[in-house]
Write a protein that holds these residues in place. Sequence first.
Motif, PDB file in Angstrom:
ATOM      1  N   ALA A   1      -8.327  -7.597   4.711  1.00 34.68           N
ATOM      2  CA  ALA A   1      -7.112  -7.032   4.133  1.00 34.68           C
ATOM      3  C   ALA A   1      -6.341  -6.240   5.178  1.00 34.68           C
ATOM      4  N   VAL A   2      -5.021  -6.225   4.993  1.00 32.89           N
ATOM      5  CA  VAL A   2      -4.095  -5.497   5.865  1.00 32.89           C
ATOM      6  C   VAL A   2      -3.339  -4.474   5.020  1.00 32.89           C
ATOM      7  N   ALA A   3      -3.308  -3.229   5.483  1.00 34.87           N
ATOM      8  CA  ALA A   3      -2.488  -2.203   4.828  1.00 34.87           C
ATOM      9  C   ALA A   3      -1.022  -2.489   5.138  1.00 34.87           C
ATOM     10  N   PHE A   4      -0.224  -2.654   4.103  1.00 32.47           N
ATOM     11  CA  PHE A   4       1.114  -3.198   4.275  1.00 32.47           C
ATOM     12  C   PHE A   4       2.156  -2.282   3.640  1.00 32.47           C
ATOM     13  N   VAL A   5       3.005  -1.687   4.483  1.00 33.34           N
ATOM     14  CA  VAL A   5       4.098  -0.820   4.045  1.00 33.34           C
ATOM     15  C   VAL A   5       5.261  -0.970   5.017  1.00 33.34           C
ATOM     16  N   PRO A   6       6.475  -0.545   4.619  1.00 39.00           N
ATOM     17  CA  PRO A   6       7.575  -0.497   5.586  1.00 39.00           C
ATOM     18  C   PRO A   6       7.247   0.483   6.706  1.00 39.00           C
TER      19      PRO A   6
ATOM     20  N   ILE B   1      15.360  -3.217 -12.478  1.00 39.43           N
ATOM     21  CA  ILE B   1      15.035  -3.607 -11.105  1.00 39.43           C
ATOM     22  C   ILE B   1      15.353  -2.433 -10.190  1.00 39.43           C
ATOM     23  N   ARG B   2      14.337  -1.962  -9.465  1.00 38.74           N
ATOM     24  CA  ARG B   2      14.555  -0.853  -8.539  1.00 38.74           C
ATOM     25  C   ARG B   2      14.777  -1.403  -7.132  1.00 38.74           C
ATOM     26  N   THR B   3      14.972  -0.510  -6.179  1.00 40.54           N
ATOM     27  CA  THR B   3      15.344  -0.968  -4.839  1.00 40.54           C
ATOM     28  C   THR B   3      14.343  -0.601  -3.771  1.00 40.54           C
ATOM     29  N   GLU B   4      13.168  -0.093  -4.133  1.00 35.18           N
ATOM     30  CA  GLU B   4      12.187   0.285  -3.129  1.00 35.18           C
ATOM     31  C   GLU B   4      11.024  -0.693  -3.149  1.00 35.18           C
ATOM     32  N   THR B   5      10.643  -1.186  -2.002  1.00 35.16           N
ATOM     33  CA  THR B   5       9.558  -2.167  -1.942  1.00 35.16           C
ATOM     34  C   THR B   5       8.918  -2.164  -0.569  1.00 35.16           C
ATOM     35  N   VAL B   6       7.921  -3.017  -0.394  1.00 34.19           N
ATOM     36  CA  VAL B   6       7.255  -3.118   0.908  1.00 34.19           C
ATOM     37  C   VAL B   6       7.445  -4.446   1.578  1.00 34.19           C
ATOM     38  N   GLU B   7       8.037  -5.399   0.941  1.00 31.56           N
ATOM     39  CA  GLU B   7       8.295  -6.669   1.658  1.00 31.56           C
ATOM     40  C   GLU B   7       9.661  -7.208   1.313  1.00 31.56           C
TER      41      GLU B   7
ATOM     42  N   SER C   1       0.799  -1.232   0.000  1.00 35.59           N
ATOM     43  CA  SER C   1       0.000   0.000   0.000  1.00 35.59           C
ATOM     44  C   SER C   1       0.827   1.274   0.000  1.00 35.59           C
ATOM     45  N   PRO C   2       1.909   1.336  -0.777  1.00 37.80           N
ATOM     46  CA  PRO C   2       2.594   2.624  -0.889  1.00 37.80           C
ATOM     47  C   PRO C   2       1.748   3.592  -1.723  1.00 37.80           C
ATOM     48  N   GLU C   3       2.091   4.846  -1.644  1.00 37.84           N
ATOM     49  CA  GLU C   3       1.410   5.845  -2.475  1.00 37.84           C
ATOM     50  C   GLU C   3       2.022   5.814  -3.877  1.00 37.84           C
ATOM     51  N   PRO C   4       1.240   5.793  -4.954  1.00 33.38           N
ATOM     52  CA  PRO C   4      -0.219   5.860  -5.055  1.00 33.38           C
ATOM     53  C   PRO C   4      -0.897   4.483  -5.208  1.00 33.38           C
TER      54      PRO C   4
ATOM     55  N   SER D   1      12.959  -0.678   7.292  1.00 28.72           N
ATOM     56  CA  SER D   1      12.814   0.548   6.521  1.00 28.72           C
ATOM     57  C   SER D   1      12.545   0.233   5.056  1.00 28.72           C
ATOM     58  N   THR D   2      12.163   1.241   4.319  1.00 31.04           N
ATOM     59  CA  THR D   2      11.798   1.065   2.912  1.00 31.04           C
ATOM     60  C   THR D   2      12.924   0.428   2.108  1.00 31.04           C
ATOM     61  N   HIS D   3      14.146   0.850   2.328  1.00 30.44           N
ATOM     62  CA  HIS D   3      15.261   0.344   1.522  1.00 30.44           C
ATOM     63  C   HIS D   3      16.053  -0.750   2.224  1.00 30.44           C
TER      64      HIS D   3
END
Length: 458
Positions: free
Chosen positions: A173-178, A452-458, A146-149, A207-209
Amino acid sequence: MTPFDDIDIAENSFCLRDAQIHRAFLDSGDMPVEADDAVRCDVIVRGGRIEAILPSGDAVDPTLPIHDLAGRHIWPGLVDAHVHLDKCQAFPRLIGADGTFAGARDATTADREAYWSYEDLYRRMSFGLRAAYAHGVTATRTHLDSPEPQAEISWRVFRRLRDEWRGRIDLQAVAFVPLDVYGTPFGARLAQIAADAGGVLGAVTRSTHGLHGMPFEGFERLLDQLFGLAEAHDLDLDLHVDESGDPNARALAAVAEATIRHGYEGRVTCGHCCSLAVQPEEAAARTIARVAEAEISVITLPVVNMYLQDRTPGRSPRWRGVPPVAELSAAGVSVAVAGDNCRDAFYAYGDHDLFDTFRQAVRILQLDNPVGDAPALVTSVPAGIMRLPDQGTLRVGGRADFNLFNARNLNELLSRPQGDRILVRGGLRVRPRLPEYSELDPPRDHAPIQTIRTETVE
């Protein structure tokens, strides 16, 4: 003995003669428990609801069709309290998913940013629910990246699916972010999104990264902000915690302290908690005691974490990737088993089959000899975590929703995949078909991910 597939329940009033029900599924202890902690009984169903559960041979009603189970097992609907439907079934199009946590993190982020439209999510999440339903699941809780947007899109899809599946699968459902997202203005907005949808607030305790176990500035302050948002919206919390083999990871202990500090006992669930298994015994025992005091529920994901944890190219794994379930249970902690990821970057396989997960969990966690109350880990315990009193048990007055297995004892039940299980819903046999993988084939203009980027939530 009636051939199993000939048990054709075509009317919603009938008698199942000579069934076996594990005591973990019954809310009554007035019948003798026999081998394998099971009760030998007759089950009367009338009008799609369970009218009576009686000692075997006691049900006599000449007006009802009788189906002789000859000692076969009846289970309630399965409850899968930790899945990721928004990630599922994406594996064939992923690049960089190498089976490691870092690789899965980056591949998931790239996939989400490239492809997670409303239509893509709906197609894959629907596929996952159809497979789970065909395997006997009647309730599930999915974490939603659930990161923005992305959050607005994913939660719209969830609300649609929850309505479409009502009466077949209870969907949460669960809102899921770092965790560090809750230090930004969007954190408050996300809590509102979850509250508006009747959801659960969640986070991954890194953390996010970063990765699990990596310290980051303001960890406890961010935990307090998360708990504050949960309190403000009266939301339960469901967290991904210490999903690594780092013996120095202490997020679970910190969550337990925050739970007690905020008076949130009984409202927090922690998934994974893998690091607890590799900590020194005394340190782990202290954390377990505090988790029990905080009334935190723990969900272990044995199949996925055995696949994911301690993975290094060219080196065999040295541990199983699961928390100390026996010690947690002995301390009074509610522990459930769940399916987690399915055909995505974090786990390349699976079919949303929670019973298959349970069969593997018995082996991975050594829950046998005897099996004891282990069947509750995929039924009544997760139903309690999800606050679903009508799920996970077989009780008089309840809906006749259950799974019939062609097995007369737990060894038979656990030795075969049980692909021929019979599903009864509302007192009628249902015959759902597993969805075809071809339904997931991408449109012709669907190109593979190139970066491949480096920002994710899991």
